[in-house]
Design a protein around this motif. Structure first.
Motif, PDB file in Angstrom:
ATOM      1  N   GLU A 134       0.563  -1.511  -0.015  1.00 53.59           N
ATOM      2  CA  GLU A 134       0.277  -0.093  -0.481  1.00 53.59           C
ATOM      3  C   GLU A 134       0.915   1.636  -0.273  1.00 53.59           C
ATOM      4  N   ALA A 135       1.951   1.326   0.910  1.00 55.33           N
ATOM      5  CA  ALA A 135       2.532   2.692   0.973  1.00 55.33           C
ATOM      6  C   ALA A 135       3.957   2.883  -0.959  1.00 55.33           C
ATOM      7  N   ALA A 136       4.190   1.579  -0.972  1.00 55.86           N
ATOM      8  CA  ALA A 136       4.493   1.369  -1.929  1.00 55.86           C
ATOM      9  C   ALA A 136       4.361   2.116  -3.395  1.00 55.86           C
ATOM     10  N   VAL A 137       3.067   2.238  -2.927  1.00 56.70           N
ATOM     11  CA  VAL A 137       2.314   2.593  -4.449  1.00 56.70           C
ATOM     12  C   VAL A 137       1.664   3.947  -4.298  1.00 56.70           C
ATOM     13  N   ALA A 138       0.689   4.016  -2.655  1.00 52.25           N
ATOM     14  CA  ALA A 138       0.234   5.253  -2.398  1.00 52.25           C
ATOM     15  C   ALA A 138       1.523   6.633  -3.369  1.00 52.25           C
ATOM     16  N   GLY A 139       0.135   7.605  -3.719  1.00 50.86           N
ATOM     17  CA  GLY A 139       0.736   8.825  -4.185  1.00 50.86           C
ATOM     18  C   GLY A 139       1.216   8.506  -5.865  1.00 50.86           C
ATOM     19  N   LEU A 140       1.186   6.834  -6.497  1.00 55.06           N
ATOM     20  CA  LEU A 140       2.025   7.012  -7.797  1.00 55.06           C
ATOM     21  C   LEU A 140       0.283   7.374  -8.632  1.00 55.06           C
ATOM     22  N   GLU A 141      -0.840   7.531  -7.898  1.00 55.60           N
ATOM     23  CA  GLU A 141      -2.038   7.489  -8.869  1.00 55.60           C
ATOM     24  C   GLU A 141      -1.560   8.142 -10.065  1.00 55.60           C
ATOM     25  N   GLU A 142      -1.450   9.819 -10.382  1.00 52.64           N
ATOM     26  CA  GLU A 142      -0.714   9.809 -12.103  1.00 52.64           C
ATOM     27  C   GLU A 142       0.114   9.034 -12.458  1.00 52.64           C
ATOM     28  N   MET A 143       0.522   8.133 -11.944  1.00 52.44           N
ATOM     29  CA  MET A 143       1.614   7.091 -12.945  1.00 52.44           C
ATOM     30  C   MET A 143       0.329   5.639 -12.971  1.00 52.44           C
ATOM     31  N   GLY A 144      -0.801   5.843 -12.760  1.00 56.00           N
ATOM     32  CA  GLY A 144      -1.770   4.736 -13.405  1.00 56.00           C
ATOM     33  C   GLY A 144      -1.910   3.852 -12.282  1.00 56.00           C
ATOM     34  N   MET A 145      -0.777   4.063 -11.061  1.00 54.23           N
ATOM     35  CA  MET A 145      -0.571   3.323 -10.034  1.00 54.23           C
ATOM     36  C   MET A 145      -1.296   2.965  -9.236  1.00 54.23           C
TER      37      MET A 145
END
Length: 403
Positions: free
Chosen positions: A345-356
């Motif tokens: 969860e933490a590794a991907v958090a904040g990467l929404e603009e990268m599609g994740m």
């Protein structure tokens, strides 16, 4: 090898341990698994589970002097279950070898020349290759008639382009001492990248995957169309991500500073960076479960260690997204990657603009099966894919001896 020989014994020989699995290649069934640990001590332990017979784990303790005695003890346990090393159904023995250098980029049938080359690589893998060699020689002595195959941790990463594999140091010095980035955990990265493509219903050649192998040792890879184009570990398994006891990426001048200012020897610095750094150096624990427990109790030192760990992970996800250009999936694997939902969860958090993105309910599910944990709207699939390095070694070994 007889026509009925469909079994492969996989051996992973460490400095004081031997892990093993006996696998039937007809369907990938594990017939037996086990571990011999603390070899050379009075308190050696052998744990053996005969899965084929549905038997319970058997454990014995007592002095096991060396790898020769360890493998003989393993052979005795297997024979007790009707799975002895003298069985005509045994097709080959597959050995995990950590470092294959530039010479070994495929599974290789072991002969004297291969043994000499593995030995020549000891200076770049002093903790691993000697133990691998001991296991091979012991197995050869027990079954000299049987094909013995080396499967190299570095092989999958041999497809890295030179601009990813080279360090920016004097070329003649680098070549003279074989200094370059080799990468490790290759069998895991190969297996997981293929399984991730299958999870997406595609051929590996169609998929770009970032694989995050997160265990006590940890590494990332960028896999484009089934081929590794970059990986986080380098000349040794010290480079890259923050690990259980290893520092990962660090300014090389830190070593000079410790030598000049702290008066530390080369060996002391080696021990510091490999065994007293990473999570254990930051907070005194290298078990992610314990670190999360401490965070829940308000432990700031554990929180900082976790944040540093995640920060490095994010940097590699971002870097490998740039390297690949198009990312179809991010796959978490190995002990932490498969079991620590907060890490994913933490590794991907904040990467929404990268599609994740990660779906909280899907991420919370525990399963031994490959699965997606990203919401349907996510442009990049986020997956949990249990690794199986032993099966990968067995498959490569069996394919080679049947070629």
């Amino acid at each position: 090898m007889t026509a009925t020989a469909t079994r492969v014994l996989v051996l992973n020989s460490g400095s004081s341990s031997v892990k093993y699995q006996l696998i039937d290649m007809n369907d990938g069934t594990r017939l037996a698994v086990g571990l011999v640990e603390r070899i050379g001590e009075q308190t050696s332990r052998l744990a053996h589970t005969p899965l084929a017979a549905g038997g319970d784990k058997r454990e014995t303790e007592g002095a096991i002097a060396d790898h020769d005695a360890a493998l003989k003890a393993v052979a005795t346990e297997l024979a007790a279950d009707g799975l002895g090393l003298d069985s005509p159904q045994l097709a080959a023995i597959g050995h995990r070898v950590v470092h294959g250098g530039l010479k070994f980029t495929e599974p290789t049938v072991i002969d004297d020349a291969v043994l000499k080359e593995i030995e020549r690589l000891v200076p770049v893998a002093p903790l691993h290759n000697p133990a691998n060699l001991t296991g091979i020689r012991t197995a050869q002595a027990m079954r000299p008639d049987l094909p013995q195959v080396a499967v190299f941790d570095t092989a999958f990463h041999a497809t890295m382009p030179e601009y990813a594999a080279r360090y920016a140091i004097d070329v003649e010095t680098a070549d003279a001492h074989r200094i370059r980035r080799y990468g490790f955990h290759g069998t895991s990265h190969a297996y997981v990248s293929r399984k991730t493509a299958a999870l997406l219903g595609k051929d590996p050649s169609e998929v770009n995957v970032i694989v995050l192998h997160l265990g006590n040792g940890a590494s990332a890879s960028a896999v484009a169309g089934g081929r590794c184009v970059d990986t986080s570990m380098g000349l040794t398994p010290l480079e890259g991500l923050v690990m259980g006891t290893r520092s990962g990426d660090i300014d090389p001048a830190v070593t000079f500073h410790l030598k000049r200012v702290a008066g530390m020897s080369t060996d002391e610095i080696d021990v510091l960076l490999n065994k007293k750094s990473g999570l254990i150096g930051l907070c005194g624990d290298n078990d992610m479960r314990e670190i999360r427990r401490r965070i829940d109790e308000g432990d700031e030192r554990a929180r900082l260690a976790f944040d540093i760990y995640i920060h490095r992970l994010k940097k590699y996800i971002g870097a490998y997204s740039a390297v690949l250009g198009r990312v179809d999936a991010v796959a978490f694997t190995a002990g932490v990657g498969e079991n620590a939902a907060p890490v994913r969860e933490a590794a991907v958090a904040g990467l929404e603009e990268m599609g994740m993105a990660v779906d909280a309910s899907l991420n919370a599910v525990r399963s031994d099966e490959p699965r997606l944990i990203s919401p349907e709207y996510a442009r990049v699939a986020v997956a949990v894919v249990p690794t199986d390095e032993e099966l990968e070694i067995a498959q490569q070994t069996y394919a080679l001896v049947n070629a």
